[in-house]
Every structure is written in C-alpha cells, then in structure tokens.
Scaffold this motif. Structure first.
Motif, PDB file in Angstrom:
ATOM      1  N   ASP A 124       8.589  -2.267   4.382  1.00 10.67           N
ATOM      2  CA  ASP A 124       8.830  -1.176   3.439  1.00 10.67           C
ATOM      3  C   ASP A 124       9.311  -1.700   2.097  1.00 10.67           C
ATOM      4  O   ASP A 124       8.691  -1.465   1.069  1.00 10.67           O
ATOM      5  CB  ASP A 124       9.859  -0.194   4.009  1.00 10.67           C
ATOM      6  CG  ASP A 124      10.188   0.904   3.002  1.00 10.67           C
ATOM      7  OD1 ASP A 124       9.268   1.654   2.636  1.00 10.67           O
ATOM      8  OD2 ASP A 124      11.358   0.997   2.567  1.00 10.67           O
ATOM      9  N   TRP A 125      10.407  -2.438   2.104  1.00  7.97           N
ATOM     10  CA  TRP A 125      11.015  -2.809   0.833  1.00  7.97           C
ATOM     11  C   TRP A 125      10.162  -3.814   0.049  1.00  7.97           C
ATOM     12  O   TRP A 125       9.934  -3.642  -1.149  1.00  7.97           O
ATOM     13  CB  TRP A 125      12.416  -3.375   1.076  1.00  7.97           C
ATOM     14  CG  TRP A 125      13.240  -3.432  -0.177  1.00  7.97           C
ATOM     15  CD1 TRP A 125      13.819  -2.397  -0.829  1.00  7.97           C
ATOM     16  CD2 TRP A 125      13.551  -4.602  -0.928  1.00  7.97           C
ATOM     17  NE1 TRP A 125      14.494  -2.839  -1.939  1.00  7.97           N
ATOM     18  CE2 TRP A 125      14.351  -4.187  -2.026  1.00  7.97           C
ATOM     19  CE3 TRP A 125      13.255  -5.954  -0.796  1.00  7.97           C
ATOM     20  CZ2 TRP A 125      14.834  -5.073  -2.980  1.00  7.97           C
ATOM     21  CZ3 TRP A 125      13.740  -6.847  -1.738  1.00  7.97           C
ATOM     22  CH2 TRP A 125      14.525  -6.403  -2.811  1.00  7.97           C
ATOM     23  N   ASP A 164      -1.572  -2.795   0.456  1.00 10.68           N
ATOM     24  CA  ASP A 164      -1.743  -1.352   0.376  1.00 10.68           C
ATOM     25  C   ASP A 164      -1.033  -0.822  -0.870  1.00 10.68           C
ATOM     26  O   ASP A 164       0.179  -0.617  -0.883  1.00 10.68           O
ATOM     27  CB  ASP A 164      -1.177  -0.694   1.632  1.00 10.68           C
ATOM     28  CG  ASP A 164      -1.410   0.802   1.671  1.00 10.68           C
ATOM     29  OD1 ASP A 164      -1.936   1.357   0.687  1.00 10.68           O
ATOM     30  OD2 ASP A 164      -1.056   1.424   2.692  1.00 10.68           O
ATOM     31  N   GLN A 165      -1.810  -0.570  -1.933  1.00 12.32           N
ATOM     32  CA  GLN A 165      -1.205  -0.152  -3.199  1.00 12.32           C
ATOM     33  C   GLN A 165      -0.531   1.212  -3.099  1.00 12.32           C
ATOM     34  O   GLN A 165       0.346   1.533  -3.918  1.00 12.32           O
ATOM     35  CB  GLN A 165      -2.276  -0.105  -4.297  1.00 12.32           C
ATOM     36  CG  GLN A 165      -2.879  -1.468  -4.615  1.00 12.32           C
ATOM     37  CD  GLN A 165      -3.882  -1.386  -5.750  1.00 12.32           C
ATOM     38  OE1 GLN A 165      -3.576  -0.848  -6.816  1.00 12.32           O
ATOM     39  NE2 GLN A 165      -5.075  -1.902  -5.533  1.00 12.32           N
ATOM     40  N   SER A 166      -0.907   2.023  -2.119  1.00 10.16           N
ATOM     41  CA  SER A 166      -0.287   3.337  -1.991  1.00 10.16           C
ATOM     42  C   SER A 166       1.171   3.234  -1.548  1.00 10.16           C
ATOM     43  O   SER A 166       1.910   4.217  -1.589  1.00 10.16           O
ATOM     44  CB  SER A 166      -1.066   4.200  -0.995  1.00 10.16           C
ATOM     45  OG  SER A 166      -0.949   3.702   0.328  1.00 10.16           O
ATOM     46  N   ARG A 167       1.616   2.044  -1.130  1.00 14.06           N
ATOM     47  CA  ARG A 167       3.016   1.832  -0.748  1.00 14.06           C
ATOM     48  C   ARG A 167       3.876   1.402  -1.941  1.00 14.06           C
ATOM     49  O   ARG A 167       5.090   1.332  -1.824  1.00 14.06           O
ATOM     50  CB  ARG A 167       3.119   0.748   0.332  1.00 14.06           C
ATOM     51  CG  ARG A 167       2.525   1.129   1.684  1.00 14.06           C
ATOM     52  CD  ARG A 167       2.531  -0.098   2.588  1.00 14.06           C
ATOM     53  NE  ARG A 167       2.071   0.180   3.932  1.00 14.06           N
ATOM     54  CZ  ARG A 167       2.853   0.273   4.993  1.00 14.06           C
ATOM     55  NH1 ARG A 167       4.156   0.125   4.861  1.00 14.06           N
ATOM     56  NH2 ARG A 167       2.350   0.514   6.180  1.00 14.06           N
ATOM     57  N   TYR A 168       3.246   1.069  -3.049  1.00 15.75           N
ATOM     58  CA  TYR A 168       3.980   0.496  -4.171  1.00 15.75           C
ATOM     59  C   TYR A 168       4.964   1.489  -4.777  1.00 15.75           C
ATOM     60  O   TYR A 168       4.722   2.700  -4.808  1.00 15.75           O
ATOM     61  CB  TYR A 168       3.022   0.063  -5.290  1.00 15.75           C
ATOM     62  CG  TYR A 168       2.165  -1.139  -4.989  1.00 15.75           C
ATOM     63  CD1 TYR A 168       2.220  -1.794  -3.760  1.00 15.75           C
ATOM     64  CD2 TYR A 168       1.275  -1.636  -5.951  1.00 15.75           C
ATOM     65  CE1 TYR A 168       1.421  -2.899  -3.501  1.00 15.75           C
ATOM     66  CE2 TYR A 168       0.478  -2.736  -5.700  1.00 15.75           C
ATOM     67  CZ  TYR A 168       0.553  -3.357  -4.471  1.00 15.75           C
ATOM     68  OH  TYR A 168      -0.244  -4.447  -4.209  1.00 15.75           O
ATOM     69  N   GLY A 169       6.074   0.944  -5.290  1.00 13.09           N
ATOM     70  CA  GLY A 169       6.948   1.708  -6.165  1.00 13.09           C
ATOM     71  C   GLY A 169       6.393   1.674  -7.577  1.00 13.09           C
ATOM     72  O   GLY A 169       5.455   0.917  -7.875  1.00 13.09           O
TER      73      GLY A 169
END
Length: 514
Positions: free
Chosen positions: A69-70, A129-134
């Motif tokens: 996650d982080w 997975d770019q959809s996880r990016y902040g």
C-alpha cells in the motif's frame, strides 16, 4: 542504538535514521548483501511518520501494508529498481536480528521472511498499478516517463507549462482515481501518538466529578424542572423562573444591576449569562429538551444524572456545541463562535499534550488561529485585526471559565492546566473517537526502551509513576534490561534514566534526572 522514535521531532528522527542507515550499510557490505539504502530510508520514514515509531518492531502485517500500500502509493522509484526492494527489506530484517536491534515484541525472523516471499510478486504488480498512486507520486512518475527529472526545478516548471498548454496527454479517468486515493489517504490519516497520561480510575473520577460545579447545577436544574416548565414564546426561560434559578443554582448572575445611581431592570433571562450557558449546556448534554414550548427532562438521561461521572462525560461532549451560548450572537461577534468546537478541542488537546501548565496568552493565540484558519477571511487592517483578536481572546477566556466550572481545568494566575478530572474526561472522549490514549497500565508489559522513551517525554510525576510501576512488574529482570538498554542506546537522556532506575527502581520524582 536508540530504536524508539514515537512522537520524535523531525530533526531527532532524521539524524538517527542516517546513523542507522550507515550502520546497516556497513553490515550489508560486510555480509556482501546488495541493498538499496533509499528503500530502508523510506521504510523507516513510514514507520515514524505514519506508524508508531518503533523501528525495531515489525509484524508481517506491517511489512505487507508498507509494501503493498504505502510504497505503491507514496514512493517514487523507476521500474528497474523495483526488484531490489523486497530483498533489501529482507536484509534489513536480518540486520535487526543479528545486531540485536529487534525488540522482544518483534515477530520471528522466519515469519517476516515468509511474508516477504509471499509479497515479492504482488509488490511489483502493485508498483506497476498506476491506479494505486497518490497524487504526488502520479505527477513524479509522469515526469520520469517524459524523461524529466522531478528534482530539476527548471525542467519541472517546463513540464508543468507543457501540461497546462495541453502538450502532455493525461488519462482523466486515471487522474480522477489518483485524486480519490489522495482524498481517502487524507481522511484516513492517523492521529499522532499522544503522550502518556495518568488517568485516575473511574471511582476516583466519580468522586472528582461529584465536586464539579456544572455537574451539581445540571442535576439541580433537572430536579427543579420536575415534569417541565413553560418557556416564553421565543423559547427562553420565563424571567420569574430565571430569578428563582439564579438563587437556587448560585450562578452569580446579577439581576437588576445598579451602575452608578441607575438601576437597569433585567428584562429577559438572556441577560443572565451564566444561567443561559447552563441551560444551553443541559440541552447539549441531552439531559433536557424542549417539547411543545416546555423545557422538560430527558427520561433516558435519568441513569446518568444519578452518576456524577456519566453526567460529567455528557457535559464534556455537550461543551463543543456551546459556541452561540458561550460567545453570544450580538453584532460584534468573534470568529470563535463559528468554530467553537474546533477551538475548544484544540485548547483541551494542547493542555493534554503540554508537560507543564500553559499561559493563557498561548491558549488565546491557539484558539484564534484554529477558529480563524477555517473561515477563509482575509487579514484586515491592523485595527481590525486587533478588534477580532480582542473578541476572540474574550471568548477563549469564557471557554476556560466553563471548563473551570466543569472541573476540567484549573487556573493559577496566568497559567492553565488540566485537572485529573479533565484528563480522565478528555481521555474517555478521545477513546470514544477511536484515538489511542496511552496509560501507565498499558505500558507495563512493554520493552525497557519503549518505557524509557515514553517516560523521557512525559511530565515528571507521570514518568516516575511509569518507571516505578514497570520495575515493580518485573523485579527480577528490570535492572538487567535497563542496564542492557543503557549499553546499547546512543541517546544520553535514555541512558541516564535507564541507569538511574537500574540502580534504584523506587526513585522518587525529580531524583531520576528527568
């Protein structure tokens, strides 16, 4: 080496992290373990800024959260460097155990390695997975994809100009998801760890609550109401009833005040400030309510009215709704009325965290900053600003008066401190909001370093109580554990305190060097 940095300031943590990284680098070179120091630096940053600051304590779920996650959300790494991350974390785990830096509550080394084996492939998938990016990482990675170094200010500004001009293509759907990630992460940010507090048990708090002026007045108000009392057409107490209550509750409100040789007749119960606040407080605490023009007791509150502590807890919760009553709603309103709940909470938290009583002026400044910060008004002229500040300061003083009547704070000249009742009420309120409030009892099974680090940052009396109780819990082992800590730590304050209690586990406050 010190390994506990709970609530440690930036400068202390970052200098310690560099020392730990240098030591890890020497260990890795000696054992011919290829590592990426940036990875460990980010892992430690996460443990300090978003975790509990225990650098030598890891559970499988801690590593899983960091890696799946982080890191994907926060850490910007070129894809050709991803493969080194999990092996580097594995090397760091071995380093902690071989250098005797993993504490006794850390998970077994093999258990941690088992988790790392399990997440090696999912980690790279998550990083891709770019959809996880902040949000910050999204734009940093876009720059890297375009061959732009995010640390090069000129190149970064050129990229931003191209972006605004439409020369850089952006997937709007993906950007919306990244924005959602950013907002969710902001909403889910943890509360910073709180300092150790000495919370009396419920029986002690109950006795203290029984002496609260507000608790006594609320009970007498409800008793006076009986089956209920009619209000005026504007929803106020009738003046005759108000006169009766001023005497019954000993509010100190002045009826028909005499100024000079003139008598100013009291024409409305609204002119009786203390009584008006108390009735508003009773309603906010949900012990009375208005039904068809009558002020009546809330039947469901009967049990809490019989218990001073339960009633005091209701009163503290209700306090945050008293902006209009405490600050008034006249033509010259202060900013505090509009964000009274935030200002009141900020004042209470400042008093909880402060190791010593706080000056009234500091609390006034804090309340003004908190209240004004969320309203969006622009600074006015010097005269306007002084006027706003004067009104807000008056209302902060009124807030402190209400807290004093509740028995939650005590004032000594220009200094304000939480009372034992105030600590107990606020700790209970925070726990209801899901905030962890550390107490002495909760730390008795902790490691020597956690206890010493906590004591070092706590008020003298609380710190001494913790150290004595911890030593008493382990009479056979305490001295040896404290001496071992003194030999290992590079923090002089921790070493001094550990040695003091290793020599005398019954030290009184002030004799331990705190």
């Amino acid at each position: 080496m010190r390994m506990v940095y709970t609530s440690a300031p930036d400068d202390l943590f970052y200098s310690a992290r560099e020392r730990l990284l240098r030591r890890f680098d020497r260990w890795a070179r000696k054992h011919r373990r290829p590592v990426d120091l940036f990875v460990v630096a980010e892992l430690l940053e996460h443990r300090w800024s978003d975790g509990d600051g225990l650098l030598g304590r890891w559970q499988p779920e801690d590593l899983e959260e960091a890696l799946l996650d982080w890191f994907p959300r926060k850490v910007t790494l070129p894809s050709n460097e991803w493969a080194a991350v999990v092996p580097t974390v594995g090397a760091f785990v071995d380093f902690l155990f071989e250098q005797d830096l993993a504490d006794r509550h850390c998970a077994d080394r093999q258990l941690l390695h088992g988790l790392l084996d399990k997440v090696a492939t999912p980690f790279e998938d998550a990083m891709a997975d770019q959809s996880r990016y902040g949000l910050a990482k999204f734009w940093a990675m876009r720059m890297l994809d375009e061959g732009v170094d995010p640390t090069d200010q000129v190149a970064a500004e050129r990229f931003i100009a191209d972006l605004h001009a439409g020369r850089v293509a952006v997937d709007e759907g993906l950007l919306n998801q990244v924005m959602a990630n950013h907002l969710i992460a902001e909403d889910s940010d943890r509360h910073p760890p709180l300092p150790l507090v000495a919370v009396p048990d419920d029986e002690a708090l109950r006795k203290l609550a029984a002496g609260s002026v507000v608790v006594r007045r609320l009970r007498e108000l409800v008793r006076w109401l009986g089956d209920g009392r009619a209000l005026t057409t504007t929803g106020r107490l009738r003046l005759a009833d108000a006169r009766e209550l001023v005497a019954l509750l000993d509010t100190g409100d002045v009826l028909d005040p005499v100024i000079g040789d003139r008598v100013f007749k009291t024409r409305s119960s609204d002119e009786l400030y203390v009584l008006t606040v108390l009735v508003a407080w009773a309603r906010a605490a949900r012990v009375v309510r208005v039904v068809k023009g009558r002020l009546v007791p809330v039947k469901g509150a009967a049990k809490d009215l019989a218990d001073p502590l339960a009633l005091a807890r209701r009163a503290l919760t209700g306090l945050f709704e008293l902006g209009k009553a405490v600050c008034g709603d006249g033509w010259a309103e202060s900013v505090l009325r509009w964000r009274f709940d935030d200002a009141a909470f900020a004042v209470l938290m400042a008093l909880l965290i402060a190791p010593e009583p706080m000056p009234v002026d500091e609390l006034r400044q804090l309340a003004y900053r908190v209240a004004g910060g969320g309203l969006g008004f622009e600074p006015g002229t010097g005269e306007q600003e002084r006027g706003w500040r004067r009104l807000a300061d008056n209302d902060t003083d009124r807030l402190l008066d209400q807290l004093t009547r509740l028995g939650a704070v005590e004032k000594d000249g220009n200094l304000v401190a939480l009372t034992a009742l105030g600590v107990g009420l606020l700790a209970g309120h925070l726990r209801e909001q899901g905030v962890a409030v550390p107490t002495v009892d909760q730390l008795l099974d902790e490691t020597a370093e956690v206890v010493v680090a906590t004591a070092t940052g706590s008020p003298t009396e609380t710190a001494a109580a913790l150290m004595r109780a911890w030593c008493a819990r382990r009479p056979a082992a305490a001295s040896a554990e404290l001496r071992a800590l003194a030999e290992r730590t590079d923090d002089p304050e921790h070493r001094r305190l550990a040695l003091a209690y290793a020599s005398d586990p019954h030290l009184e406050p002030g004799r331990s060097g705190l």
